[in-house]
Design an enzyme around this catalytic site. Structure first.
Site, short mmCIF file in Angstrom:
data_model
loop_
_atom_site.label_atom_id
_atom_site.label_comp_id
_atom_site.label_asym_id
_atom_site.label_seq_id
_atom_site.Cartn_x
_atom_site.Cartn_y
_atom_site.Cartn_z
N MET A 107 38.53 41.50 41.23
CA MET A 107 37.78 40.30 41.59
C MET A 107 36.50 40.14 40.79
O MET A 107 36.11 39.03 40.44
CB MET A 107 37.43 40.33 43.09
CG MET A 107 36.79 39.05 43.59
SD MET A 107 36.38 39.11 45.36
CE MET A 107 34.80 39.96 45.30
N LEU B 191 29.02 48.61 34.72
CA LEU B 191 29.29 49.83 35.48
C LEU B 191 30.75 49.92 35.91
O LEU B 191 31.27 51.02 36.12
CB LEU B 191 28.39 49.89 36.72
CG LEU B 191 26.89 49.92 36.47
CD1 LEU B 191 26.13 49.83 37.79
CD2 LEU B 191 26.49 51.19 35.71
N ASP C 268 39.18 48.63 52.41
CA ASP C 268 39.52 49.18 51.09
C ASP C 268 38.80 50.51 50.89
O ASP C 268 38.18 50.75 49.85
CB ASP C 268 39.13 48.19 50.00
CG ASP C 268 39.83 48.48 48.65
OD1 ASP C 268 40.85 49.22 48.67
OD2 ASP C 268 39.36 48.00 47.63
#
Length: 274
Positions: free
Chosen positions: A22, A17, A133
């Site tokens: 990371m 997806l 974020d």
């Protein structure tokens, strides 16, 4: 059921997806054929202790939050050769892709988005978590409202920070100025990210420009936000949330309350209750 991309633990991987700095996120199915999202550390960083710690932080942060605006953690294995976490699968595209494909959101949907995202932040802040974020790519447009995802660099307020002085993790155009100024980064940074994200959804343009990371950092530090096209009903809240001084930004809870009133006044449609 065999996955086209193999298995991780009891989960069969069906398709990738997304991929970030990371980790990688896959659509998968479990033993009961239920669809889930599996996030794994990328090879070769699975042996990076900081990457493992950030994944552990993400699990800890998500488990502290219960909200329809935040994807729920269903399972995790942080000790194996390829650490992973399993979340509920939210069907829907992210805000970044939606705006790129179809343009800015109409005002009613924009207010609903702004209210839902502010509610998500209010809930995670009440749980002692800072996302750090908030950006369009981390907002999924689910059937019942926006869902905030990717807590990979979230900070649990009672935990030690992972990042070292002089470094930052995040997306420059959606980071708060205190991130670049090496000041304390707390809940107001998420509010700044909320404002930049809502402005993008309103205009279809990056709020602090399309230039280099350095030029975006300069624009953020100097308050040079592009707010042309943000509806008048939202503009005061967005401007207040972008204030250079974190202490002068409204809280997420206050934003959610103001936007809920605005929606009830008939200018928007509320998403599901938080």
């Amino acid at each position: 059921m065999a996955g086209r991309l193999g298995r991780v633990g009891p989960y069969a991987l069906l398709e990738r997806l997304g991929r970030g700095g990371m980790g990688e996120v896959y659509l998968a199915v479990g033993r009961r054929s239920d669809r889930v999202a599996v996030k794994m550390l990328r090879d070769p960083i699975e042996n990076d202790p900081d990457a493992r710690l950030r994944l552990e932080r993400e699990v800890r942060a998500l488990r502290r939050v219960e909200s329809p605006y935040v994807a729920q953690v269903l399972d995790a294995d942080l000790s194996g050769d390829r650490p992973y976490l399993v979340m509920e699968y939210i069907e829907g595209e992210n805000l970044l892709d939606a705006v790129r494909r179809r343009g800015p959101l109409p005002e009613s949907r924009l207010i609903a988005l702004a209210q839902g995202l502010a509610s998500a932040l209010a809930i995670i802040h009440a749980a002692g978590v800072v996302h750090r974020d908030v950006k369009p790519a981390n907002v999924l447009l689910g059937e019942d409202g926006p869902v905030l995802i990717d807590f990979g660099i979230a900070q649990v307020l009672d935990a030690t920070r992972v990042t070292m002085t002089g470094t930052f993790l995040g997306t420059p155009g959606y980071c708060a100025p205190e991130v670049f100024a090496d000041e304390t980064v707390g809940e107001p940074a998420d509010v700044h990210g909320w404002a930049a994200t809502v402005a993008f959804a309103a205009t279809g343009r990056p709020t602090f420009g399309r230039g280099t990371a350095q030029s975006q950092m300069y624009a953020v530090l100097n308050g040079k936000a592009d707010l042309v096209g943000v509806p008048a009903a939202l503009l005061p809240l967005v401007r207040a949330a972008l204030h250079r001084d974190p202490a002068r930004r409204p809280t997420a809870a206050l934003l959610a309350d103001r936007l809920s009133r605005l929606a009830r006044a008939g200018r928007g449609v509320l998403p599901r209750a938080g």
